[in-house]
Design a protein around this motif. Structure first.
Motif, PDB file in Angstrom:
ATOM      1  N   VAL A 101       0.863  -1.056   0.072  1.00 44.89           N
ATOM      2  CA  VAL A 101      -0.067  -0.212  -0.062  1.00 44.89           C
ATOM      3  C   VAL A 101       1.169   1.112   0.015  1.00 44.89           C
ATOM      4  CG1 VAL A 101      -2.000   1.388   1.341  1.00 44.89           C
ATOM      5  CG2 VAL A 101      -2.253  -0.901   1.354  1.00 44.89           C
ATOM      6  N   ASN A 211      -3.626   0.488  -4.079  1.00 39.94           N
ATOM      7  CA  ASN A 211      -4.332  -0.991  -3.965  1.00 39.94           C
ATOM      8  C   ASN A 211      -3.418  -1.504  -3.682  1.00 39.94           C
ATOM      9  OD1 ASN A 211      -6.363   0.694  -4.826  1.00 39.94           O
ATOM     10  ND2 ASN A 211      -6.582  -0.079  -6.712  1.00 39.94           N
ATOM     11  N   GLU A 227      -8.860  -1.848  -1.733  1.00 40.26           N
ATOM     12  CA  GLU A 227      -9.182  -0.440  -2.203  1.00 40.26           C
ATOM     13  C   GLU A 227      -8.055   0.459  -1.231  1.00 40.26           C
ATOM     14  OE1 GLU A 227     -11.243  -1.952  -1.412  1.00 40.26           O
ATOM     15  OE2 GLU A 227     -13.067  -2.509  -3.336  1.00 40.26           O
ATOM     16  N   ALA A 228      -7.555   1.802  -2.163  1.00 35.48           N
ATOM     17  CA  ALA A 228      -6.546   2.817  -1.385  1.00 35.48           C
ATOM     18  C   ALA A 228      -7.093   3.145  -0.114  1.00 35.48           C
ATOM     19  CB  ALA A 228      -5.977   3.260  -2.338  1.00 35.48           C
TER      20      ALA A 228
END
Length: 294
Positions: A101, A211, A227-228
């Motif tokens: 991430v 992501n 999902e980021a």
């Protein structure tokens, strides 16, 4: 096919001498040097400090992040990969790093800021309760202002956090096998950390999240996400939100996980998981000697 989760411990798992054996590895040594440039002090020196500086929040959190990140890197270099990651409190930062991430430097800058803000927090109290009636505890917390469950670690172990008066009130009214007041400066993982959380939010906004390459179970929302934007939002809530580790453990078999590897010092998380999910295979990687050979 075996599905494996990597889990990363947080503050309280640190141990004097942790990570020193990793200096034998050139890539690990380079990471320690990079960390010293970012932090302005040596992780290796703090981890060996006879004055036990390692137990101070300001040092504990960055040291854990660096050592656990290096161990995760070395696991990857030996061909290991997780199918899912999670971390307890500070450990969530290592989980996000391991999931791709953010990079090592970005993660350490976040942890540096977090440790400074949490170390400067004052006026709060935290206490661990072991062996209690959950319904009674929840009722007393609802009836008492300025106290919350900070760490829901298992069905029989929680940490409460709040003002000293509120924590003392709950301790005096709830029957428990054992209660231990923690040696911390503030009421971590409670609304009393709102000022620190607001300051941290400014730093968090400056870091770009990607992501995740594998699903992450977050402390404040123990459901898998990649999902980021979701992962950043969940992390932003972590300083004031509860660590829902009991629910994270319950989610592991739901996600088809059959093996859990705790990466970092101690065996706190595998100890909790062993009791909560007895059918899972558990491993610990806390030193160079415990790393797989291939």
């Amino acid at each position: 096919m075996t599905k494996t989760a990597w889990v990363f411990p947080g503050q309280g798992s640190q141990a004097i001498g942790m990570g020193v054996d990793l200096l034998e590895i050139p890539n690990a040594k380079a990471k320690f040097e990079q960390a010293e440039q970012i932090l302005g002090w040596s992780v290796v020196e703090i981890c060996q400090s006879k004055e036990d500086k390692l137990s101070h929040t300001l040092y504990t959190q960055p040291c854990l992040y660096v050592v656990e990140s290096i161990l995760a890197d070395l696991m990857r270099e030996r061909g290991q990969q997780p199918d899912l990651v999670a971390g307890h409190s500070l450990g969530e930062y290592v989980a996000l790093y391991a999931a791709g991430v953010f990079d090592f430097e970005a993660g350490l800058c976040l942890v540096k800021e977090r440790s400074q803000l949490m170390d400067s927090a004052a006026g709060g109290m935290m206490a661990a309760l072991i062996g209690f009636d959950r319904k009674q505890l929840e009722e007393k917390i609802q009836q008492t202002a300025d106290v919350v469950v900070a760490n829901d670690n298992s069905s029989t172990q929680v940490v409460i956090s709040g003002t000293p008066e509120a924590v003392e009130t709950v301790l005096s009214q709830v029957k428990t096998k054992r209660a231990v007041k923690l040696n911390v400066s503030g009421a971590f993982h409670s609304p009393l950390m709102a000022t620190a959380a607001a300051e941290f939010e400014k730093v968090l906004e400056s870091v770009t999240f990607a992501n995740a390459k594998v699903p992450v179970l977050s402390n404040v929302e123990p459901l898998p996400a990649v999902e980021a934007g979701v992962l950043k939002q969940r992390l932003s809530q972590q300083i004031t939100g509860s660590v829902r580790w009991r629910e994270i453990m319950a989610q592991l078999p739901v996600e088809g996980i059959s093996e859990v590897v705790e990466i970092g010092p101690g065996k706190v998380l595998t100890g909790l998981i062993k009791r909560a999910c007895p059918n899972l295979t558990l491993k610990n990687i806390s030193s160079l000697g415990e790393l797989p050979t291939s």
